[in-house]
Every structure is written in structure tokens, then in C-alpha cells.
Design a protein around this motif. Structure first.
Motif, PDB file in Angstrom:
ATOM      1  N   GLN A  11       0.844  -1.188   0.000  1.00  0.00           N
ATOM      2  CA  GLN A  11       0.000   0.000   0.000  1.00  0.00           C
ATOM      3  C   GLN A  11       0.885   1.246   0.000  1.00  0.00           C
ATOM      4  N   THR A  12       0.355   2.369  -0.495  1.00  0.00           N
ATOM      5  CA  THR A  12       1.189   3.557  -0.709  1.00  0.00           C
ATOM      6  C   THR A  12       1.056   4.622   0.359  1.00  0.00           C
ATOM      7  N   GLY A  13       0.115   4.489   1.309  1.00  0.00           N
ATOM      8  CA  GLY A  13      -0.021   5.533   2.309  1.00  0.00           C
ATOM      9  C   GLY A  13      -1.150   5.256   3.273  1.00  0.00           C
ATOM     10  N   LEU A  14      -1.151   6.030   4.355  1.00  0.00           N
ATOM     11  CA  LEU A  14      -2.179   5.903   5.378  1.00  0.00           C
ATOM     12  C   LEU A  14      -2.703   7.290   5.692  1.00  0.00           C
ATOM     13  N   LEU A  15      -4.015   7.468   5.640  1.00  0.00           N
ATOM     14  CA  LEU A  15      -4.665   8.722   5.970  1.00  0.00           C
ATOM     15  C   LEU A  15      -5.585   8.471   7.154  1.00  0.00           C
ATOM     16  N   THR A  16      -5.371   9.210   8.238  1.00  0.00           N
ATOM     17  CA  THR A  16      -6.193   9.057   9.430  1.00  0.00           C
ATOM     18  C   THR A  16      -7.168  10.222   9.522  1.00  0.00           C
ATOM     19  N   ILE A  17      -8.450   9.900   9.636  1.00  0.00           N
ATOM     20  CA  ILE A  17      -9.510  10.903   9.657  1.00  0.00           C
ATOM     21  C   ILE A  17     -10.243  10.843  10.988  1.00  0.00           C
ATOM     22  N   GLY A  18     -10.434  12.002  11.599  1.00  0.00           N
ATOM     23  CA  GLY A  18     -11.295  12.117  12.770  1.00  0.00           C
ATOM     24  C   GLY A  18     -12.578  12.801  12.349  1.00  0.00           C
ATOM     25  N   ALA A  19     -13.728  12.289  12.776  1.00  0.00           N
ATOM     26  CA  ALA A  19     -14.999  12.861  12.326  1.00  0.00           C
ATOM     27  C   ALA A  19     -16.055  12.779  13.413  1.00  0.00           C
ATOM     28  N   GLU A  59     -14.042   8.209  15.448  1.00  0.00           N
ATOM     29  CA  GLU A  59     -15.039   9.194  15.881  1.00  0.00           C
ATOM     30  C   GLU A  59     -14.424  10.133  16.908  1.00  0.00           C
ATOM     31  N   ILE A  60     -14.670  11.433  16.733  1.00  0.00           N
ATOM     32  CA  ILE A  60     -14.199  12.442  17.671  1.00  0.00           C
ATOM     33  C   ILE A  60     -15.340  13.399  17.982  1.00  0.00           C
ATOM     34  N   ASP A  61     -15.186  14.178  19.030  1.00  0.00           N
ATOM     35  CA  ASP A  61     -16.062  15.305  19.300  1.00  0.00           C
ATOM     36  C   ASP A  61     -15.423  16.547  18.696  1.00  0.00           C
ATOM     37  N   SER A  62     -16.242  17.562  18.409  1.00  0.00           N
ATOM     38  CA  SER A  62     -15.713  18.765  17.767  1.00  0.00           C
ATOM     39  C   SER A  62     -14.571  19.381  18.563  1.00  0.00           C
ATOM     40  N   VAL A  63     -14.678  19.352  19.883  1.00  0.00           N
ATOM     41  CA  VAL A  63     -13.657  19.975  20.721  1.00  0.00           C
ATOM     42  C   VAL A  63     -12.317  19.243  20.633  1.00  0.00           C
ATOM     43  N   GLU A  64     -12.341  17.993  20.160  1.00  0.00           N
ATOM     44  CA  GLU A  64     -11.115  17.205  20.042  1.00  0.00           C
ATOM     45  C   GLU A  64     -10.395  17.432  18.722  1.00  0.00           C
ATOM     46  N   ALA A  65     -11.044  18.109  17.773  1.00  0.00           N
ATOM     47  CA  ALA A  65     -10.508  18.206  16.416  1.00  0.00           C
ATOM     48  C   ALA A  65      -9.136  18.871  16.379  1.00  0.00           C
ATOM     49  N   PHE A  81     -13.134  16.290  10.491  1.00  0.00           N
ATOM     50  CA  PHE A  81     -14.445  16.759  10.044  1.00  0.00           C
ATOM     51  C   PHE A  81     -15.269  17.046  11.299  1.00  0.00           C
ATOM     52  N   ALA A  82     -15.539  18.329  11.550  1.00  0.00           N
ATOM     53  CA  ALA A  82     -16.208  18.701  12.793  1.00  0.00           C
ATOM     54  C   ALA A  82     -16.893  20.047  12.632  1.00  0.00           C
ATOM     55  N   ARG A  83     -17.587  20.477  13.672  1.00  0.00           N
ATOM     56  CA  ARG A  83     -18.182  21.808  13.684  1.00  0.00           C
ATOM     57  C   ARG A  83     -17.119  22.787  14.158  1.00  0.00           C
ATOM     58  N   LEU A  84     -16.554  23.509  13.231  1.00  0.00           N
ATOM     59  CA  LEU A  84     -15.443  24.406  13.520  1.00  0.00           C
ATOM     60  C   LEU A  84     -15.674  25.747  12.840  1.00  0.00           C
ATOM     61  N   GLU A  85     -15.476  26.822  13.584  1.00  0.00           N
ATOM     62  CA  GLU A  85     -15.576  28.166  13.031  1.00  0.00           C
ATOM     63  C   GLU A  85     -14.585  29.060  13.753  1.00  0.00           C
ATOM     64  N   GLY A  86     -14.311  30.220  13.151  1.00  0.00           N
ATOM     65  CA  GLY A  86     -13.470  31.208  13.807  1.00  0.00           C
ATOM     66  C   GLY A  86     -11.993  30.872  13.726  1.00  0.00           C
ATOM     67  N   VAL A 114     -26.069  20.390  22.947  1.00  0.00           N
ATOM     68  CA  VAL A 114     -24.801  19.658  22.953  1.00  0.00           C
ATOM     69  C   VAL A 114     -23.866  20.343  23.950  1.00  0.00           C
ATOM     70  N   ALA A 115     -23.233  19.569  24.796  1.00  0.00           N
ATOM     71  CA  ALA A 115     -22.387  20.123  25.854  1.00  0.00           C
ATOM     72  C   ALA A 115     -21.309  21.043  25.285  1.00  0.00           C
ATOM     73  N   ARG A 116     -21.096  22.153  25.956  1.00  0.00           N
ATOM     74  CA  ARG A 116     -20.101  23.122  25.476  1.00  0.00           C
ATOM     75  C   ARG A 116     -18.707  22.512  25.430  1.00  0.00           C
ATOM     76  N   ARG A 117     -18.389  21.634  26.370  1.00  0.00           N
ATOM     77  CA  ARG A 117     -17.045  21.043  26.396  1.00  0.00           C
ATOM     78  C   ARG A 117     -16.799  20.161  25.173  1.00  0.00           C
ATOM     79  N   LEU A 118     -17.883  19.717  24.507  1.00  0.00           N
ATOM     80  CA  LEU A 118     -17.753  18.874  23.327  1.00  0.00           C
ATOM     81  C   LEU A 118     -17.841  19.659  22.033  1.00  0.00           C
ATOM     82  N   SER A 119     -18.650  20.715  22.006  1.00  0.00           N
ATOM     83  CA  SER A 119     -18.818  21.523  20.797  1.00  0.00           C
ATOM     84  C   SER A 119     -19.006  22.983  21.189  1.00  0.00           C
ATOM     85  N   PRO A 120     -17.924  23.645  21.598  1.00  0.00           N
ATOM     86  CA  PRO A 120     -18.043  25.028  22.068  1.00  0.00           C
ATOM     87  C   PRO A 120     -18.574  25.983  21.015  1.00  0.00           C
ATOM     88  N   VAL A 121     -18.248  25.766  19.741  1.00  0.00           N
ATOM     89  CA  VAL A 121     -18.721  26.658  18.679  1.00  0.00           C
ATOM     90  C   VAL A 121     -20.242  26.626  18.593  1.00  0.00           C
TER      91      VAL A 121
END
Length: 302
Positions: free
Chosen positions: A93-101, A130-136, A149-154, A199-206
Motif C-alpha cells: 500500500q502507498t499511504g495511510l490517511l487518518t480521519i477524525g470525524a 469518531e471524535i467530538d468537535s472539541v477534540e478536532a 471533520f467537525a463543527r469548527l468556526e473562527g 450539545v455540551a459546550r465542552r464537546l462543541s463550544p462553537v
């Protein structure tokens, strides 16, 4: 030198910690219980720490065991990733891509993206977690994931690039028998006296701060009585009669019969998914992959 004995002991420790029972952990590991108990005792002696409180009901972590559990779990995840990379490399195989979502991204944005990757890069190995937005951002900064891939702004910091992929209108999730359930549209200000599920602020502050700011702009502070891990959990709580929720309008397709979604009269948009990556880790392959996501293009509206 790599201490392979210690690595094995930590692997055994994690199994017992997760099962909270030596017999169940032994069955999971495909071994008998006495050797497992003996190996945990060896680990405790080596660390000079008591890791479990043993009883007839099972095995509970001591304060010392609980303190090292997160680091051990992360270490084991990294070992599994290393093992996968070595195995795939040996197979050509030619590569490994790790995705958090986040879970919602796994339902809509991620599947077609993964299908495109598979077609364009057939030899690329993709690992999704699987991740929470705050972990991204921390996961990107530590190198645990290549894309998030998460809820991210700013402003996410100078080292992180973030591009919104999907936006949606904000809607109100209501129990089917709610007095507003028959309305075509609902004014945000009319929800001032309602109990909210968010959704708890500690998980998705945005998301939390955005929803709170919208309520404050319309004259009230939301009374939050339940905090959840995801928008789908918000809808589930609403279905159980535990309050109302502000959620993306696209959640309507996942709502049970006990929940109705009604649009707001105010046209409020929310970023439901953004993709982010670390600048300093931007390899040629990663640059090609982010281009597939339409980096720099306007976010798609649901």
C-alpha cells in the motif's frame, strides 16, 4: 530498546479496565484468567501501583489506575495505527490517511468523500475514528489525525487550516404534542420560557456559544436542563419529552415520530461540518486530498 513485555502488560491492563472483570477480559483476549491475573500483578509490581480493586463483582480501577487509563488507551491506539501502517506497507500500500470525524459528518459528508478517495487512490489506506468537535484541533496538533471533520468556526490558530463544507438552517425540535408543533414557523423569542437540550459546550463550544448568542440576541438566555454529545442525541432527548432543541434542519430525516422539526422565522445558519488540517503536515498527497473537498469553495447549504 522497546520493552515488548511492558507493551503486552499495558494491552492486558486496558482490556481489564474496559471489561471491569478479569474473566470477561480473559475471554476477550483468548486466554485463561489465572495468567491474566498474574500478568496484571506483575505490571502492578513493576509500576509500584495498585491498579485494580478486586471483588466478587469484578475489578474496579483504583485512582492510580484511572489516572493512567487515558494515556494507556491513546498509546494502544497509536500502536494499532502503527501495526496497520506496517501491515499495509508490507502489502504494497502507498499511504495511510487518518480521519477524525463527528458522528453527523459520518452520516453525510464523509461517505461520498471516502468513495472518491477509494476510486482515485486505490492503494491508500484510510483509518476513520469518531471524535467530538472539541477534540478536532488537539488531535490535528498532536498528529493523531490528518484530517478532521467537525463543527469548527473562527480562529483555530495559525497552524490549522479550516474550510466550511456544509451549512444548514437552524430549526426547532419539539415533542409531537408541544403547543408549537402545529405552527409553520416559530419565532426564536417565543422559546424564552422553554427547557432546552443542547450539545455540551465542552464537546462543541462553537455550536453551544453560537446557539446561546442567537438566543441572547433575541432577548433571553436559554435554560439548559440537559447536555448531550450530539445533535442526534438532542433529538432523542426531545422525543423523550425532556425539552426542546435548536438543531440543523437536516436532522428532520433522523427524527422519530415523537419529534417534529419546525423552521425558525429568523433565517439563522449554522456550520454543520468543516474540514481542518495542520499546515505543517501538508504533504503533496494531503494537498491533493484537501483539493477534492473543494477547499476554498463556499460551504454547501443543506
Amino acid at each position: 530498546m522497546i520493552n515488548f513485555r511492558l507493551i503486552r502488560h499495558l494491552w492486558l491492563f486496558l482490556a481489564v479496565a474496559e471489561e471491569e472483570n478479569f474473566s470477561k477480559a480473559a475471554a476477550r483476549l483468548g486466554m485463561s484468567q489465572p495468567p491474566l491475573t498474574e500478568q496484571i500483578q506483575v505490571l502492578e509490581q513493576a509500576l509500584k501501583l495498585k491498579l485494580f480493586e478486586r471483588s466478587r463483582r469484578g475489578a474496579k480501577l483504583t485512582s492510580a489506575g484511572a489516572a493512567i487509563l487515558p494515556a494507556v488507551r491513546k498509546f494502544v491506539q497509536q500502536l494499532e495505527q502503527l501495526e496497520l501502517a506496517v501491515r499495509e506497507s508490507a502489502a504494497g500500500q502507498t499511504g495511510l490517511l487518518t480521519i477524525g470525524a463527528i458522528s453527523s459528518a459520518m452520516l453525510d459528508v464523509l461517505p461520498p468523500f471516502l468513495a472518491t478517495l477509494k476510486k482515485r487512490y486505490p492503494d491508500l489506506t484510510v483509518s476513520v475514528r469518531e471524535i467530538d468537535s472539541v477534540e478536532a484541533v488537539p488531535s490535528l496538533e498532536s498528529g493523531d489525525v490528518d484530517l478532521a471533520f467537525a463543527r469548527l468556526e473562527g480562529d483555530l490558530g495559525e497552524a490549522i487550516v479550516s474550510v466550511p463544507l456544509k451549512q444548514d438552517k437552524l430549526a426547532v425540535a419539539l415533542p409531537k404534542g408541544h403547543r408549537f408543533a402545529g405552527m409553520a414557523r416559530i419565532r426564536l423569542a417565543s422559546l424564552a420560557d422553554e427547557d432546552f437540550v443542547m450539545v455540551a459546550r465542552r464537546l462543541s463550544p462553537v455550536s453551544f456559544d453560537g446557539f446561546t448568542a442567537a438566543c441572547l440576541a433575541h432577548g433571553f438566555s436559554p435554560r439548559v436542563i440537559h447536555e448531550t454529545r450530539s445533535a442526534s442525541s438532542q433529538v432523542a432527548f426531545v422525543g423523550c419529552g425532556q425539552g426542546i432543541a435548536l438543531v440543523p434542519a437536516s436532522m428532520k430525516k433522523l427524527a422519530p415520530e415523537s419529534v417534529v422539526l419546525r423552521p425558525l422565522k429568523e433565517r439563522l445558519q449554522v456550520v454543520t461540518t468543516a474540514v481542518a488540517w495542520r499546515k505543517t503536515r501538508s504533504s503533496p498527497l494531503l494537498q491533493e486530498i484537501t483539493a477534492l473537498l473543494g477547499a476554498g469553495a463556499p460551504a454547501r447549504t443543506a
